[in-house]
Write a protein that holds these residues in place. Structure first.
Motif, PDB file in Angstrom:
ATOM      1  N   GLU A 230       0.814  -1.216   0.000  1.00 49.94           N
ATOM      2  CA  GLU A 230       0.000   0.000   0.000  1.00 49.94           C
ATOM      3  C   GLU A 230       0.846   1.264   0.000  1.00 49.94           C
ATOM      4  O   GLU A 230       0.491   2.261  -0.626  1.00 49.94           O
ATOM      5  CB  GLU A 230      -0.938   0.002   1.211  1.00 49.94           C
ATOM      6  N   GLY A 231       1.978   1.223   0.693  1.00 43.46           N
ATOM      7  CA  GLY A 231       2.783   2.437   0.842  1.00 43.46           C
ATOM      8  C   GLY A 231       3.701   2.751  -0.320  1.00 43.46           C
ATOM      9  O   GLY A 231       4.173   3.881  -0.452  1.00 43.46           O
ATOM     10  N   ALA A 232       3.952   1.777  -1.176  1.00 44.76           N
ATOM     11  CA  ALA A 232       4.860   1.997  -2.317  1.00 44.76           C
ATOM     12  C   ALA A 232       4.043   2.396  -3.538  1.00 44.76           C
ATOM     13  O   ALA A 232       3.125   1.684  -3.934  1.00 44.76           O
ATOM     14  CB  ALA A 232       5.655   0.731  -2.606  1.00 44.76           C
ATOM     15  N   SER A 233       4.364   3.527  -4.129  1.00 45.53           N
ATOM     16  CA  SER A 233       3.624   3.989  -5.311  1.00 45.53           C
ATOM     17  C   SER A 233       4.409   3.693  -6.580  1.00 45.53           C
ATOM     18  O   SER A 233       5.646   3.624  -6.579  1.00 45.53           O
ATOM     19  CB  SER A 233       3.365   5.488  -5.224  1.00 45.53           C
ATOM     20  N   ILE A 234       3.670   3.527  -7.666  1.00 42.19           N
ATOM     21  CA  ILE A 234       4.299   3.316  -8.973  1.00 42.19           C
ATOM     22  C   ILE A 234       5.190   4.498  -9.335  1.00 42.19           C
ATOM     23  O   ILE A 234       6.296   4.330  -9.879  1.00 42.19           O
ATOM     24  CB  ILE A 234       3.215   3.110 -10.059  1.00 42.19           C
ATOM     25  N   ALA A 235       4.735   5.700  -9.028  1.00 43.79           N
ATOM     26  CA  ALA A 235       5.515   6.901  -9.353  1.00 43.79           C
ATOM     27  C   ALA A 235       6.865   6.890  -8.644  1.00 43.79           C
ATOM     28  O   ALA A 235       7.896   7.238  -9.235  1.00 43.79           O
ATOM     29  CB  ALA A 235       4.725   8.147  -8.970  1.00 43.79           C
ATOM     30  N   THR A 236       6.880   6.490  -7.368  1.00 39.15           N
ATOM     31  CA  THR A 236       8.132   6.459  -6.612  1.00 39.15           C
ATOM     32  C   THR A 236       9.055   5.358  -7.127  1.00 39.15           C
ATOM     33  O   THR A 236      10.268   5.528  -7.211  1.00 39.15           O
ATOM     34  CB  THR A 236       7.855   6.251  -5.113  1.00 39.15           C
ATOM     35  N   VAL A 237       8.483   4.212  -7.471  1.00 36.60           N
ATOM     36  CA  VAL A 237       9.294   3.136  -8.053  1.00 36.60           C
ATOM     37  C   VAL A 237       9.946   3.622  -9.341  1.00 36.60           C
ATOM     38  O   VAL A 237      11.146   3.426  -9.558  1.00 36.60           O
ATOM     39  CB  VAL A 237       8.442   1.877  -8.333  1.00 36.60           C
ATOM     40  N   ALA A 238       9.170   4.263 -10.191  1.00 43.92           N
ATOM     41  CA  ALA A 238       9.700   4.767 -11.462  1.00 43.92           C
ATOM     42  C   ALA A 238      10.817   5.779 -11.229  1.00 43.92           C
ATOM     43  O   ALA A 238      11.873   5.721 -11.887  1.00 43.92           O
ATOM     44  CB  ALA A 238       8.573   5.401 -12.280  1.00 43.92           C
ATOM     45  N   GLU A 239      10.598   6.680 -10.279  1.00 45.85           N
ATOM     46  CA  GLU A 239      11.608   7.701  -9.973  1.00 45.85           C
ATOM     47  C   GLU A 239      12.915   7.049  -9.524  1.00 45.85           C
ATOM     48  O   GLU A 239      13.999   7.417  -9.991  1.00 45.85           O
ATOM     49  CB  GLU A 239      11.078   8.629  -8.879  1.00 45.85           C
ATOM     50  N   GLN A 240      12.816   6.062  -8.629  1.00 42.58           N
ATOM     51  CA  GLN A 240      14.030   5.422  -8.117  1.00 42.58           C
ATOM     52  C   GLN A 240      14.681   4.520  -9.164  1.00 42.58           C
ATOM     53  O   GLN A 240      15.882   4.273  -9.105  1.00 42.58           O
ATOM     54  CB  GLN A 240      13.712   4.649  -6.837  1.00 42.58           C
ATOM     55  N   ALA A 241      13.890   4.029 -10.106  1.00 40.81           N
ATOM     56  CA  ALA A 241      14.447   3.211 -11.182  1.00 40.81           C
ATOM     57  C   ALA A 241      15.049   4.073 -12.289  1.00 40.81           C
ATOM     58  O   ALA A 241      15.703   3.550 -13.201  1.00 40.81           O
ATOM     59  CB  ALA A 241      13.368   2.302 -11.762  1.00 40.81           C
ATOM     60  N   GLY A 242      14.796   5.382 -12.242  1.00 40.22           N
ATOM     61  CA  GLY A 242      15.354   6.285 -13.231  1.00 40.22           C
ATOM     62  C   GLY A 242      14.636   6.272 -14.565  1.00 40.22           C
ATOM     63  O   GLY A 242      15.240   6.542 -15.605  1.00 40.22           O
ATOM     64  N   ILE A 243      13.322   5.968 -14.531  1.00 36.53           N
ATOM     65  CA  ILE A 243      12.526   5.972 -15.757  1.00 36.53           C
ATOM     66  C   ILE A 243      11.223   6.720 -15.499  1.00 36.53           C
ATOM     67  O   ILE A 243      10.899   7.051 -14.359  1.00 36.53           O
ATOM     68  CB  ILE A 243      12.209   4.536 -16.243  1.00 36.53           C
ATOM     69  N   SER A 244      10.466   6.970 -16.565  1.00 36.56           N
ATOM     70  CA  SER A 244       9.176   7.643 -16.398  1.00 36.56           C
ATOM     71  C   SER A 244       8.123   6.648 -15.907  1.00 36.56           C
ATOM     72  O   SER A 244       8.248   5.433 -16.119  1.00 36.56           O
ATOM     73  CB  SER A 244       8.717   8.238 -17.727  1.00 36.56           C
ATOM     74  N   LYS A 245       7.094   7.166 -15.289  1.00 34.40           N
ATOM     75  CA  LYS A 245       5.991   6.316 -14.841  1.00 34.40           C
ATOM     76  C   LYS A 245       5.351   5.606 -16.030  1.00 34.40           C
ATOM     77  O   LYS A 245       5.009   4.416 -15.952  1.00 34.40           O
ATOM     78  CB  LYS A 245       4.954   7.153 -14.098  1.00 34.40           C
ATOM     79  N   GLN A 246       5.206   6.323 -17.126  1.00 34.20           N
ATOM     80  CA  GLN A 246       4.597   5.737 -18.318  1.00 34.20           C
ATOM     81  C   GLN A 246       5.425   4.578 -18.860  1.00 34.20           C
ATOM     82  O   GLN A 246       4.889   3.547 -19.285  1.00 34.20           O
ATOM     83  CB  GLN A 246       4.427   6.809 -19.401  1.00 34.20           C
ATOM     84  N   ASN A 247       6.726   4.739 -18.813  1.00 33.01           N
ATOM     85  CA  ASN A 247       7.608   3.672 -19.274  1.00 33.01           C
ATOM     86  C   ASN A 247       7.500   2.452 -18.362  1.00 33.01           C
ATOM     87  O   ASN A 247       7.474   1.311 -18.828  1.00 33.01           O
ATOM     88  CB  ASN A 247       9.056   4.166 -19.325  1.00 33.01           C
TER      89      ASN A 247
END
Length: 207
Positions: free
Chosen positions: A30-47
């Protein structure tokens, strides 16, 4: 898809999964967002959504990878034909290596189970239970052959899992008690020796 595209895809997925594993371990599903995962992975949310259309897809893939790794290490016992003492020491060592090398993966799995395995219960029943039964059969064969003392293999394995996995799942508590920032190689060596001796004494096996 050519080799270059496959390599790019592989790198992107690896970066996403590494970031997701850490965030799910730290914040839960619940606490992990897709946007934050994308940011930390160095890619866009859409990607990211191109590779994993939903957060649940990503979470299940993380758990799939965790379980694949964990079960591969656990399979040593079920496939072993050596002396019980050697087999059990190797099993303890493999479980502790997982805790040392994959602490976030271990915590993701632990959090899912503590939460009632709402997303992953079916996979645990389908994949973990059969391997547990095979491990129990190994103990029962050893007992029949007089190679170890009679033991409740199910609860011994539960205890072994708890002892080894705690070095990942509860490492924060351990480091607080020890007064250091992280566990050292010597801590895992001491744990391997101590847990190994406890297990061997429980089954009266000869090392």
């Amino acid at each position: 898809m050519n080799d270059s595209s496959l390599k790019r895809r592989g790198r992107a997925e690896a970066a996403i999964l590494a970031a997701a594993t850490r965030l799910f371990a730290e914040r839960g599903f619940e606490g992990a967002s897709i946007a934050t995962v994308a940011e930390q992975a160095g890619i866009s949310k859409q990607n990211l959504l191109y590779y994993f259309p939903t957060k649940q897809d990503l979470y299940r893939r993380v758990l799939d990878d965790v379980l694949d790794d964990w079960l591969a290490r656990m399979a040593h016992l079920a496939e072993a034909e050596g002396a019980p003492g050697e087999v059990l020491r190797a099993y303890v060592a493999a479980k502790l290596r997982f805790s040392r090398e994959q602490p976030y993966a271990s915590r993701v799995y632990a959090m899912e189970v503590i939460g009632g395995a709402k997303f992953y219960g079916d996979q645990i029943r389908a994949r973990v239970v059969p391997l547990l039964r095979r491990d129990i059969e190994v103990f029962e064969r050893w007992i029949r052959d007089g190679r170890i003392a009679p033991v409740n293999a199910t609860h011994l394995l539960f205890a072994l899992w708890a002892m080894t996995q705690s070095y990942a799942d509860f490492s924060a508590q351990m480091t607080l008690v020890l007064g250091r920032e992280e566990l050292q190689a010597s801590d895992f060596e001491d744990a391997e020796r101590t847990i190994g001796e406890l297990v061997l004494r429980a089954v009266a096996a000869v090392a």
